[in-house]
Design an enzyme around this catalytic site. Structure first.
Site, mmCIF file in Angstrom:
data_model
loop_
_atom_site.group_PDB
_atom_site.id
_atom_site.type_symbol
_atom_site.label_atom_id
_atom_site.label_comp_id
_atom_site.label_asym_id
_atom_site.label_seq_id
_atom_site.Cartn_x
_atom_site.Cartn_y
_atom_site.Cartn_z
ATOM 1 N N ALA A 259 58.678 46.678 -2.959
ATOM 2 C CA ALA A 259 59.337 47.640 -2.080
ATOM 3 C C ALA A 259 58.390 47.957 -0.939
ATOM 4 C CB ALA A 259 59.667 48.917 -2.847
ATOM 5 N N GLU A 295 57.240 54.801 -3.326
ATOM 6 C CA GLU A 295 57.507 54.655 -1.892
ATOM 7 C C GLU A 295 57.737 56.007 -1.228
ATOM 8 O OE1 GLU A 295 56.667 51.918 -0.924
ATOM 9 O OE2 GLU A 295 56.898 50.705 -2.736
ATOM 10 N N GLU A 317 47.605 53.156 -1.394
ATOM 11 C CA GLU A 317 48.158 52.562 -2.615
ATOM 12 C C GLU A 317 47.647 53.197 -3.910
ATOM 13 O OE1 GLU A 317 50.711 51.105 -2.273
ATOM 14 O OE2 GLU A 317 50.675 50.219 -0.276
HETATM 15 N N1 BES Z 1 53.143 49.046 0.889
HETATM 16 C C1 BES Z 1 53.522 48.338 -0.264
HETATM 17 C C2 BES Z 1 54.223 47.047 -0.022
HETATM 18 C C3 BES Z 1 53.432 46.000 0.707
HETATM 19 C C4 BES Z 1 52.206 45.629 0.289
HETATM 20 C C5 BES Z 1 53.953 45.382 1.798
HETATM 21 C C6 BES Z 1 51.504 44.669 0.976
HETATM 22 C C7 BES Z 1 53.248 44.417 2.472
HETATM 23 C C8 BES Z 1 52.012 44.071 2.071
HETATM 24 C C9 BES Z 1 54.423 49.185 -1.160
HETATM 25 O O1 BES Z 1 54.247 50.553 -1.075
HETATM 26 C C10 BES Z 1 54.088 48.829 -2.564
HETATM 27 O O2 BES Z 1 53.040 49.180 -2.991
HETATM 28 N N2 BES Z 1 54.975 48.108 -3.231
HETATM 29 C C11 BES Z 1 54.746 47.641 -4.569
HETATM 30 C C12 BES Z 1 55.746 48.227 -5.497
HETATM 31 C C13 BES Z 1 55.224 49.476 -6.065
HETATM 32 C C14 BES Z 1 56.215 50.284 -6.774
HETATM 33 C C15 BES Z 1 54.074 49.210 -7.014
HETATM 34 C C16 BES Z 1 54.897 46.153 -4.579
HETATM 35 O O3 BES Z 1 55.493 45.642 -3.662
HETATM 36 O O4 BES Z 1 54.414 45.518 -5.497
HETATM 37 ZN ZN ZN Z 2 52.572 51.285 -2.052
#
Ligand code: BES
Ligand code: ZN
Length: 841
Positions: A259, A295, A317
Site C-alpha cells: 500500500a 498508511e 516506516e
Molecule cells: N511507503 C510505503 C510503500 C512504499 C515503500 C512505496 C517503498 C514505495 C517504495 C508504505 O507505507 C508501506 O510501508 N507499505 C507496506 C505495507 C505496510 C502495511 C507494511 C508495503 O508496501 O509493504
Molecule cells: Zn509505510
C-alpha cells in the site's frame, strides 16, 4: 561511485501548477508544469529532476531558456537571468505510460468478460520525475495545483477534493483543490471506473473506499469502518487533527508494494484493502486493519511531518509499523495484536538482524538505486517498529504521546531528522532519549544477554548475536533489561555486570518481549523456566518468547538444535494460539535437518502430529458458533501440523472437503491448506488446470492467494515447471505476485532446485522486468532464504558474485552468501544430533 546530489540546494520550489493530459490508448501523456520557487545563488542555471521524459519547451520567468538532459535524471536549465531570487520555471513535456507499476502506469482487470484498465500513479521513492519535471526530494515541499485531462465517464481521484470538472473537446478535465505544503513523492491520482462506499469521521472528514466494478460492494465495508475509526483514534492519539478534508482508499488490481500513503489518496493492492465477508479469513481481516492503520498513520508521520532525507526513512516506516499495531490494539483489544507483533514482526526482525552485513535502521544512501533497498521489511519496518515499541514501553505511553503531540505541533508541514523527534520525546519524558535510541538505530544487529548464576551472584553479559559467519564484534547497547527481579538493574550499558540475587523465583529478562535482545539462560536458570512452562506458570508472551529464543540460539550455535526436541515436549499442554504459532515454527526449524533422511523425516512428521493431536481433537474442522477468533486462527495452525504429520484421516478429510465444496464455500481459514492437500496428495493434471483457470478468472484476491499457495506446494516436477512458466508469461500471474509464487516454490522442497535453476536461467527477464522495482532484490533474497546445500552455496556465489557491484543488489547478495553458509554449517553441525534425537522418539 555515483552519489545522490540534492537539487534543493540550488532551487527551492514553493508552488507547482501541473496540467497533464492522458492518452491511455496511445500509452502516452503530455503536459506542462510551472514551478514557482527561488534560487539561493546567481548561477545562470536551475536543475530539476526528469526521467524518461521528452522536454519540449522551457521558459524561465516567461523567457525561453536553453536546457540539456544531464546525468542522474537531471535536466539543466540555462538562462543568463537566473540570479538569486524568485523564478517561475515552466516546462512543456511528454512521456510514455509503461507497465512497471511506477510513475504513471496502467492496471488491468476484467469485468463481465470485458478487459478494462485504470491509470494510477506511484511516486515513492523517486518516480515523480518519470511523470513531470520537479525537485524530486522529500525536503522540497511545495503546494500543488493539479489538473488532469482524461477520458469521459470515469472517476478521477487526486490528493484533494475536486474543485471543478468539465468536458472539453470530448475529454474530461478535472481540477483539484490546492494541496497543503507537501513532498512530491506523496502526490497521486487514479483514473478509471471505480465504485465506492462513503462514511464520515467524528470531525467531518469524508472517507471513501474504492474498488473496480469487478469487486463486490460488500468487500469495501470492513476497510471503511477501519479507516473511520482509525482516523478518529489518531486524531486523539497524535493530538493533531487529520489535516485534509477527505481520505480516499483505493484498491488497485496491479500494485508493486502492499500500500502507499499518498496524502489523502491511499492506494493498496486489492488483498490489502478488500475484505469479502464470504471469503476472507480472520487473519486477513486483521492484516487489512493493520495496513489501513499503517498508511493512515503516515498521513501524520511522513506526510504532515516528513524526513529531510531518505537516511531517516525510519521516521516514516518504523513509526508506521508501530502504529499499524498500536491503533488496532486500542480499537480491538480482543485481537491480541501485541502478541501477533511478537510472533511475526519481532521474529522477522530477530532473524534477519542476526546476519552479518545487514543494514542499521538508520542507513546512509549513496546512490539513487540504493533508496529502494532501504525499505527492508525486516529492518526499517520490523526492527524499527520493535525499537519504537521498546522506547514507548521505556518512557511510558503518556510521555510518548505528549512528545509526539509537540513534535507535530512544532514541525507540521516541515521536515525533520531523528534528533528532532528525540528532543521532543526527551522533553516529554525527562530522559535523554537521543543517547538511548541513537545507538539502537545506528548499529546493526542486536545483543544476546547471557545470564549465569554462581551461588547468590548473578552475572549478566552482552555480546552481539550472530547467525552464520561473521567478524568479531565489540558493539555494546544500552539494554533495558526488564527483569522479573528487582535485584537486576534496569539497564545494562557495559559489557558485563555481577549482582547479588537471593530470590528463589526463576529469573526472566525482557519480560513482555518488548526490547530488541535475546537471553541465554545458563543451566539451572533455564531448567527452572522450562519447569515453569510445564507447570503452566508463565504468561503467554513469556512462553512463546522462551521457545523462540531457543530456536534462535540454536541457529547461532549457542545451544544445540537437538535440544529443541525435548523442549517441545514441555509445550504439549499448550492452549494459546500465539504459542502454537511458535511451536509450529520450531517444527519447521527442524525440517531442514531431515531432508536427506527418510526415517528421521517420518519421526518429525509424527512428532508434529503427536504434539498437535490434543488441540486437533478439541478444535476439529468446523468452526464452532461464537468461538473466539483466536480459536479460529489456531485451527489453521493445528490442522497445518496435522497435515504435515500425514495422518491418514486428516488427509482424507481435507481431500473430501476439496471434492465436496467449491473454493468459495471452503472455510477461508483452512482453504489454502485444503487446496494444498488436494494438490500434494491427489494431484492430477486436470486438478492443476482447473485451479490455474480459477486463479485467472476469479476477481477475489483471497481465492487467488490460497490457490497460489496450494498449487505451489505441488510435488510434481512437471507442474513446478508449468507454474514457473506462468510467472514469466505474466498473463495469469501478475507481475505484482511473481515473487510470491517464486518464494513459495523455493520453500517447497520439491520445487527448490527447479525454481533456483529457473531463476538463474531467467535472470535477464527478471532484470528487465523488475530492476526498477522495489521487489528486485527479493529475488536474491528469497533464494538465500531457502538454499541449503554446499553445492547450492557455491552456485549462489558463482551466480550472484558478478552482480555484487549493482547498487540495488550489493547488500542483499553479501548477506545472502553468509545466510546460506550459516545454514549449511548449521545442518552439518547439528544434523547428526537432531536425527539421533528424533530416532529416539
Ligand atoms: N511507503 C510505503 C510503500 C512504499 C515503500 C512505496 C517503498 C514505495 C517504495 C508504505 O507505507 C508501506 O510501508 N507499505 C507496506 C505495507 C505496510 C502495511 C507494511 C508495503 O508496501 O509493504
Ligand atoms: Zn509505510
Amino acid at each position: 561511485m555515483q552519489t545522490v546530489s540534492r537539487l534543493i540546494t540550488q532551487f527551492v520550489p514553493e508552488h507547482y501548477q501541473l496540467s497533464l493530459n492522458h492518452d491511455r490508448i496511445g500509452r502516452t501523456f503530455s503536459g506542462t508544469v510551472s514551478i514557482n520557487g527561488s534560487s539561493p545563488d546567481s548561477t545562470g542555471e536551475i536543475k530539476v529532476h526528469a526521467k524518461d521524459l521528452t522536454i519540449e519547451s522551457v521558459t524561465v520567468d516567461g523567457k525561453e531558456a536553453d536546457f540539456n538532459q544531464g546525468e542522474n535524471d537531471e535536466i539543466s536549465i540555462i538562462h543568463p537571468d537566473i540570479h538569486a531570487g524568485r523564478h517561475i520555471v515552466a516546462i512543456g513535456f511528454s512521456g510514455t505510460i509503461t507497465d512497471g507499476m511506477h510513475g504513471l502506469y496502467p492496471c488491468y482487470y476484467e469485468h463481465d468478460g470485458v478487459k478494462k484498465e485504470l491509470l494510477a500513479t506511484q511516486f515513492e521513492s523517486h518516480h515523480a520525475r518519470e511523470v513531470f519535471p520537479c525537485i524530486d526530494e522529500p525536503e522540497a515541499k511545495a503546494t500543488f495545483d493539479v489538473a488532469l485531462t482524461t477520458e469521459q465517464d470515469i472517476v478521477v481521484l487526486g490528493n484533494m477534493p475536486i474543485k471543478q470538472q468539465q468536458i472539453e473537446n470530448d475529454k474530461l478535465v478535472t481540477h483539484f483543490d490546492t494541496t497543503p505544503r507537501m513532498s512530491v513523492y506523496l502526490l497521486a491520482w487514479v483514473a478509471g471506473e471505480l465504485h465506492k462506499k462513503t462514511a464520515v469521521t467524528k470531525q467531518g472528514v469524508e472517507v471513501n473506499v474504492w474498488a473496480t466494478p469487478a469487486q463486490p460492494a460488500s468487500s469495501l465495508d470492513f476497510a471503511l469502518d477501519s479507516a473511520v475509526e482509525t482516523i478518529d483514534f489518531f486524531n486523539e492519539y497524535f493530538g493533531t487533527p487529520y489535516p485534509l478534508p477527505k481520505s480516499d482508499h483505493v484498491a488497485l488490481p496491479d500494485f508493486s508494494s502492499g500500500a502507499m500513503e499518498n496524502w489523502g489518496l491511499i492506494t493498496y493492492r486489492e488483498v490489502a484493502l478488500l475484505v469479502d465477508p464470504e471469503t476472507t479469513s480472520v487473519s486477513s481481516k486483521h492484516y487489512v486493519a493493520g495496513v489501513v492503520a499503517h498508511e493512515l498513520s503516515h498521513q501524520w508521520f511522513g506526510n504532515l511531518v516528513t524526513m529531510k532525507w531518505w537516511n531517516n526513512l525510519w521516521l516514516n516506516e518504523s513509526f508506521a509499523n508501530l502504529m499499524e499495531h498500536l491503533a488496532p490494539d486500542a480499537l480491538h483489544p480482543d485481537w491480541s495484536v501485541w502478541l501477533d507483533f511478537v510472533t511475526t514482526e519481532s521474529i522477522y526482525a530477530l532473524r534477519r538482524d542476526s546476519l552479518e552485513g545487514v543494514q542499521p535502521v538508520q542507513t546512509e544512501v549513496n546512490h539513487p538505486d540504493e533508496i529502494s533497498t532501504l525499505f527492508d521489511g525486516a529492518i526499517v519496518y520490523a526492527k524499527g517498529g520493535r525499537l519504537m515499541r521498546m522506547l514507548q514501553q521505556y518512557i511510558g505511553d503518556e510521555a510518548f504521546q505528549k512528545g509526539l503531540a509537540s513534535y507535530f505541533a512544532k514541525y507540521k508541514y516541515g521536515n525533520t531528522t531523528g534528533d528532532d523527534l528525540w528532543n521532543e520525546l526527551s522533553d516529554a519524558s525527562g530522559e535523554n532519549i537521543g543517547d538511548f535510541m541513537n545507538t539502537w538505530i545506528s548499529q546493526s544487529g542486536y545483543p544476546v544477554v547471557t545470564v549465569s548464576q554462581n551461588g547468590d551472584m548473578l552475572t549478566l553479559s552482552q555480546q552481539q548475536f550472530f547467525v552464520g559467519p561473521h567478524e568479531p564484534s565489540s558493539k555494546l547497547w544500552p539494554i533495558p533489561l526488564k527483569a522479573s527481579s528487582t535485584d537486576v538493574p534496569q539497564m545494562l550499558t557495559t559489557k558485563e555486570i555481577t549482582v547479588k540475587h537471593t530470590s528463589s523465583e526463576p529469573l526472566r529478562l525482557n519480560v513482555g518481549s518488548t526490547a530488541h535482545f535475546i537471553t541465554q539462560y545458563d543451566g539451572d536458570l533455564l531448567s527452572q523456566l522450562i519447569q515453569q512452562v510445564e507447570n503452566g506458570e508463565l504468561d503467554v508472551v513469556d512462553r512463546l518468547q522462551l521457545l523462540h529464543e531457543q530456536t534462535l540460539l540454536a541457529r547461532g550455535g549457542l545451544v544445540s538444535t537437538a535440544s529443541l526436541i525435548p523442549l517441545l515436549d514441555a509445550y504439549k499442554n499448550e492452549t494459546a494460539e500465539a504459542v502454537w504459532d511458535i511451536i509450529s515454527l520450531a517444527i519447521n526449524e527442524l525440517k531442514k535437518f531431515v531432508e536427506t533422511d527418510k526415517d528421521a523425516e517420518r519421526k518429525l512428521r509424527s512428532l508434529s502430529g503427536t504434539i498437535a493431536r490434543k488441540q486437533y481433537n478439541r478444535l476439529g474442522w468446523d468452526a464452532k458458533e461464537n468461538e473466539s477468533e483466536t480459536d479460529t486462527k489456531m485451527r489453521a495452525t493445528i490442522i497445518g501440523m496435522m497435515i504435515y504429520s500425514e495422518d491418514a484421516d486428516v488427509l482424507a478429510t481435507a481431500k473430501e472437503l476439496y471434492a465436496s465444496k467449491s473454493l468459495e464455500e471452503l472455510d477461508a481459514e483452512l482453504r489454502a491448506l485444503i487446496v494444498g492437500t488436494a494438490v500434494r496428495h491427489g494431484e492430477t493434471s486436470e486438478l492443476v488446470d482447473t485451479l490455474i483457470e480459477k486463479y485467472g478468472k476469479t476477481p477475489s484476491p483471497d481465492l487467488q492467494q490460497d490457490i497460489a499457495s496450494g498449487l505451489t506446494s505441488t510435488k510434481n516436477e512437471v507442474t513446478i515447471s508449468k507454474l514457473l512458466d506462468l510467472i514469466k508469461q505474466g498473463t495469469i500471474v501478475r507481475s505484482q505476485d511473481a515473487t510470491h509464487w517464486l518464494v513459495w516454490l523455493m520453500r517447497n522442497r520439491s520445487g527448490r532446485a527447479i525454481a533456483w535453476q529457473w531463476l538463474q536461467d531467467n535472470w535477464k527477464w527478471i532484470e528487465q522486468t523488475f530492476s526498477g522495482d522495489k521487489s528486485y532484490d527479493d529475488f536474491p533474497r528469497y533464494a538465500a532464504g531457502s538454499l541449503m546445500t554446499r553445492n547450492q552455496l557455491e552456485e549462489y556465489k558463482a551466480f550472484f558474485s558478478p552482480m555484487i557491484d549493482v547498487p540495488a543488489l550489493t547488500r542483499v547478495i553479501t548477506i545472502g552468501i553468509g545466510e546460506i553458509e550459516g545454514r549449511v554449517q548449521l545442518i552439518e553441525r547439528d544434523g547428526p544430533e537432531v536425527r539421533e534425537a528424533l530416532a529416539k522418539l
